[in-house]
Design a protein around this motif. Structure first.
Motif, PDB file in Angstrom:
ATOM      1  N   LEU A  73      80.629  43.427   9.316  1.00 50.26           N
ATOM      2  CA  LEU A  73      79.516  44.275   8.864  1.00 50.26           C
ATOM      3  C   LEU A  73      79.623  45.651   9.519  1.00 50.26           C
ATOM      4  O   LEU A  73      80.039  45.751  10.683  1.00 50.26           O
ATOM      5  N   GLY A  74      79.241  46.677   8.769  1.00 48.87           N
ATOM      6  CA  GLY A  74      79.259  48.033   9.334  1.00 48.87           C
ATOM      7  C   GLY A  74      77.941  48.343  10.013  1.00 48.87           C
ATOM      8  O   GLY A  74      77.801  48.215  11.221  1.00 48.87           O
ATOM      9  N   ALA A  75      76.947  48.725   9.233  1.00 53.48           N
ATOM     10  CA  ALA A  75      75.640  49.072   9.804  1.00 53.48           C
ATOM     11  C   ALA A  75      74.578  48.954   8.727  1.00 53.48           C
ATOM     12  O   ALA A  75      74.880  49.035   7.532  1.00 53.48           O
ATOM     13  N   VAL A  76      73.350  48.755   9.165  1.00 54.99           N
ATOM     14  CA  VAL A  76      72.220  48.798   8.225  1.00 54.99           C
ATOM     15  C   VAL A  76      71.163  49.756   8.760  1.00 54.99           C
ATOM     16  O   VAL A  76      70.928  49.828   9.952  1.00 54.99           O
ATOM     17  N   LEU A  87      66.519  45.478   8.270  1.00 53.69           N
ATOM     18  CA  LEU A  87      67.013  44.449   9.202  1.00 53.69           C
ATOM     19  C   LEU A  87      66.648  43.046   8.711  1.00 53.69           C
ATOM     20  O   LEU A  87      67.472  42.134   8.685  1.00 53.69           O
ATOM     21  N   LEU A  91      70.514  41.573   7.821  1.00 52.41           N
ATOM     22  CA  LEU A  91      71.205  41.123   9.030  1.00 52.41           C
ATOM     23  C   LEU A  91      70.537  39.906   9.685  1.00 52.41           C
ATOM     24  O   LEU A  91      71.213  38.937  10.051  1.00 52.41           O
ATOM     25  N   ARG A  95      72.016  36.025  10.560  1.00 57.05           N
ATOM     26  CA  ARG A  95      72.107  35.420  11.901  1.00 57.05           C
ATOM     27  C   ARG A  95      71.398  34.067  11.942  1.00 57.05           C
ATOM     28  O   ARG A  95      71.881  33.125  12.577  1.00 57.05           O
ATOM     29  N   ARG A 105      78.471  40.550  23.468  1.00 50.73           N
ATOM     30  CA  ARG A 105      78.670  42.005  23.514  1.00 50.73           C
ATOM     31  C   ARG A 105      79.378  42.415  24.807  1.00 50.73           C
ATOM     32  O   ARG A 105      78.747  42.521  25.859  1.00 50.73           O
ATOM     33  N   ARG A 131      73.598  37.621  24.296  1.00 45.88           N
ATOM     34  CA  ARG A 131      72.250  37.894  23.794  1.00 45.88           C
ATOM     35  C   ARG A 131      71.829  36.731  22.904  1.00 45.88           C
ATOM     36  O   ARG A 131      72.551  36.378  21.963  1.00 45.88           O
ATOM     37  N   TYR A 138      62.610  38.307  18.136  1.00 47.27           N
ATOM     38  CA  TYR A 138      63.032  38.611  16.764  1.00 47.27           C
ATOM     39  C   TYR A 138      62.578  37.541  15.773  1.00 47.27           C
ATOM     40  O   TYR A 138      63.014  37.535  14.620  1.00 47.27           O
ATOM     41  N   ASP A 246      69.510  43.181  23.252  1.00 47.85           N
ATOM     42  CA  ASP A 246      69.776  44.327  22.376  1.00 47.85           C
ATOM     43  C   ASP A 246      69.639  45.635  23.152  1.00 47.85           C
ATOM     44  O   ASP A 246      70.500  46.514  23.082  1.00 47.85           O
ATOM     45  N   GLU A 278      80.302  42.924  14.125  1.00 47.71           N
ATOM     46  CA  GLU A 278      79.760  44.246  13.780  1.00 47.71           C
ATOM     47  C   GLU A 278      79.763  45.132  15.008  1.00 47.71           C
ATOM     48  O   GLU A 278      79.576  44.657  16.126  1.00 47.71           O
ATOM     49  N   PRO A 279      79.947  46.436  14.804  1.00 52.21           N
ATOM     50  CA  PRO A 279      79.728  47.343  15.937  1.00 52.21           C
ATOM     51  C   PRO A 279      78.257  47.289  16.343  1.00 52.21           C
ATOM     52  O   PRO A 279      77.391  47.031  15.506  1.00 52.21           O
ATOM     53  N   VAL A 280      77.996  47.530  17.622  1.00 54.04           N
ATOM     54  CA  VAL A 280      76.607  47.499  18.092  1.00 54.04           C
ATOM     55  C   VAL A 280      75.809  48.670  17.511  1.00 54.04           C
ATOM     56  O   VAL A 280      74.603  48.547  17.253  1.00 54.04           O
ATOM     57  N   HIS A 281      76.487  49.789  17.260  1.00 50.29           N
ATOM     58  CA  HIS A 281      75.757  50.970  16.795  1.00 50.29           C
ATOM     59  C   HIS A 281      75.151  50.765  15.411  1.00 50.29           C
ATOM     60  O   HIS A 281      75.551  49.867  14.660  1.00 50.29           O
ATOM     61  N   GLY A 282      74.219  51.646  15.075  1.00 50.56           N
ATOM     62  CA  GLY A 282      73.577  51.585  13.760  1.00 50.56           C
ATOM     63  C   GLY A 282      74.264  52.499  12.759  1.00 50.56           C
ATOM     64  O   GLY A 282      75.442  52.845  12.917  1.00 50.56           O
TER      65      GLY A 282
HETATM   66  N1  GGG Z   1      75.892  47.460  13.368  1.00 51.11           N
HETATM   67  C1  GGG Z   1      74.804  46.801  12.848  1.00 51.11           C
HETATM   68  C2  GGG Z   1      73.556  47.620  12.843  1.00 51.11           C
HETATM   69  O1  GGG Z   1      73.340  48.411  11.975  1.00 51.11           O
HETATM   70  N2  GGG Z   1      72.750  47.464  13.853  1.00 51.11           N
HETATM   71  C3  GGG Z   1      71.551  48.217  13.965  1.00 51.11           C
HETATM   72  C4  GGG Z   1      70.422  47.453  14.482  1.00 51.11           C
HETATM   73  O2  GGG Z   1      69.355  48.017  14.644  1.00 51.11           O
HETATM   74  N3  GGG Z   1      70.575  46.194  14.776  1.00 51.11           N
HETATM   75  C5  GGG Z   1      69.539  45.440  15.289  1.00 51.11           C
HETATM   76  C6  GGG Z   1      69.972  44.325  16.125  1.00 51.11           C
HETATM   77  O3  GGG Z   1      71.148  44.078  16.333  1.00 51.11           O
HETATM   78  O4  GGG Z   1      69.093  43.669  16.631  1.00 51.11           O
END
Ligand code: GGG
Length: 358
Positions: A73-76, A87, A91, A95, A105, A131, A138, A246, A278-282
């Motif tokens: 996954l890239g980002a959302v 989210l 995503l 999970r 991580r 995590r 969540y 997180d 997925e990368p941790v970044h958004g």
């Molecule tokens: N790389 C996935 C992404 O977009 N993460 C952004 C985000 O806010 N994720 C929330 C989380 O991992 O709890």
């Protein structure tokens, strides 16, 4: 014997598709060198899909994903859509449905990357954060009453179960056994969160008794953030709740140089279901489309995926490609002080992977 794996790809929003494509080309090259094969299926889900269909993915998206060996996954996230919708629309259901109870991580200070903290040697910061990934803060349980009036009420409940706490804590200990320093730090706020996080602390103490060879430490989260900055070298394996994990991993990412290096795996340790990487970044809408996003977090996430699939030689190649690029001061994106594009960094890793011996 050669193996073939089917990977579901959700590039998602913002910089997600840009960095994911670099991860795909690098992973593909590494896997081909080791005589195996990956096939990729790209799904156009995310906020573009949302604008057209008022949902992030089709109703059967989880059934579709269930047939794959893993997901990338890239980002959302999109500035015009509330983040809880993006989210919770994509995503978080993944999970939960695939019981990806471990979000792993790593944070490692690579040679050639400068920490914002003073005098940190390469490799001196090397932590692995576990995590909890399916419950806790969540859990998305709650409701609104008298919404958008002056009597507006919101209730948001965290869920901590013995099973949920035990499986993430045990996973952390099992990993700590394999690492030379053999330490586990548990992070809660059980002085203020007197039910769920007290249960967590009790389970931590209970599980720790099964691992007498592991040195343990329990910290409140406010102290933990201080210690991450003051003595990051002392952390080895860290285990924390969904929300704290997180937040702490944004901090651990930045002390090893950049969010652009932070990789993650959402793992079902039982392997009954596919895991997601997925990368941790958004989605970083401020730089989306400019071609300057750092693809290394996505590339390192793909390396975690290869390792999870048992393609260890290919995973090592990708890792070495990234660490040699960083150590040799190869092309780097602006977050790491460079001027290179996303594509140039991906190309730099690809060239190293191609040249390295298996
Ligand atoms: N790389 C996935 C992404 O977009 N993460 C952004 C985000 O806010 N994720 C929330 C989380 O991992 O709890």
């Amino acid at each position: 014997m050669s193996a073939e794996f089917r990977i579901a790809v959700i590039g998602g929003d913002g910089i997600g598709p840009e960095v994911t494509e670099q991860a795909i080309r690098v992973a593909e090259a590494a896997v081909a060198k080791t005589g195996n094969q990956l096939t990729w299926t790209r799904f156009p889900w995310g906020t573009d899909y949302y604008f057209e269909h008022q949902r992030m993915a089709p109703p059967d998206f989880l059934d579709q994903l269930a047939t794959y060996d893993a997901m990338l996954l890239g980002a959302v996230g999109h500035p015009e859509v509330q983040d809880h919708l993006t989210l919770n629309g994509l995503l978080l259901p993944i999970r939960r449905r695939f019981d990806q109870c471990v979000c792993l991580r790593p944070a490692y200070l690579y040679a050639g990357v400068e920490s914002p903290l003073r005098n940190k040697a390469p490799g001196s910061i090397d932590m692995l954060v576990f995590r909890e990934n399916t419950e806790g803060e969540y859990a998305n349980i709650g409701g609104r009453l008298y919404q958008h009036t002056e009597h507006d009420v919101a209730i948001q409940t965290s869920v901590f179960t013995r099973r949920g706490c035990e499986r993430i804590i045990r996973a952390a200990f099992e990993q700590a056994i394999l690492r030379p320093r053999r330490r586990v730090a548990s992070i809660t706020k059980s002085n203020a969160q007197g039910f769920g996080m007290v249960l967590w602390d009790e389970v931590f103490a209970h599980v720790a008794r099964d691992y007498p060879q592991i040195e343990t430490e329990s910290l409140l989260v406010d102290r933990a953030v201080m210690e991450f900055v003051r003595r990051p070298e002392s952390f080895d394996v860290v285990v924390a709740s969904n929300l704290f994990g997180d937040i702490l991993t944004d901090l651990s990412a930045i002390i090893v140089g950049s969010m652009g290096l932070a990789a993650s795996g959402n793992l079902d340790p039982t392997r009954q279901h596919p895991s997601l990487f997925e990368p941790v970044h958004g989605s970083a809408p401020d730089i989306a489309g400019k071609g300057i996003a750092n693809p290394l977090a996505a590339i390192l996430s793909a390396a975690m995926m290869l390792s999870h699939l048992g393609l260890d030689a290919a995973a090592r190649l990708v890792h070495r490609g990234v660490s040699e690029l960083l150590q040799s001061h190869g092309p780097r994106t602006p977050d790491l002080g460079g001027t290179a594009t996303t594509d140039q960094v991906g190309q730099g890793v690809l060239e190293r992977v191609t040249q390295l011996p298996v």
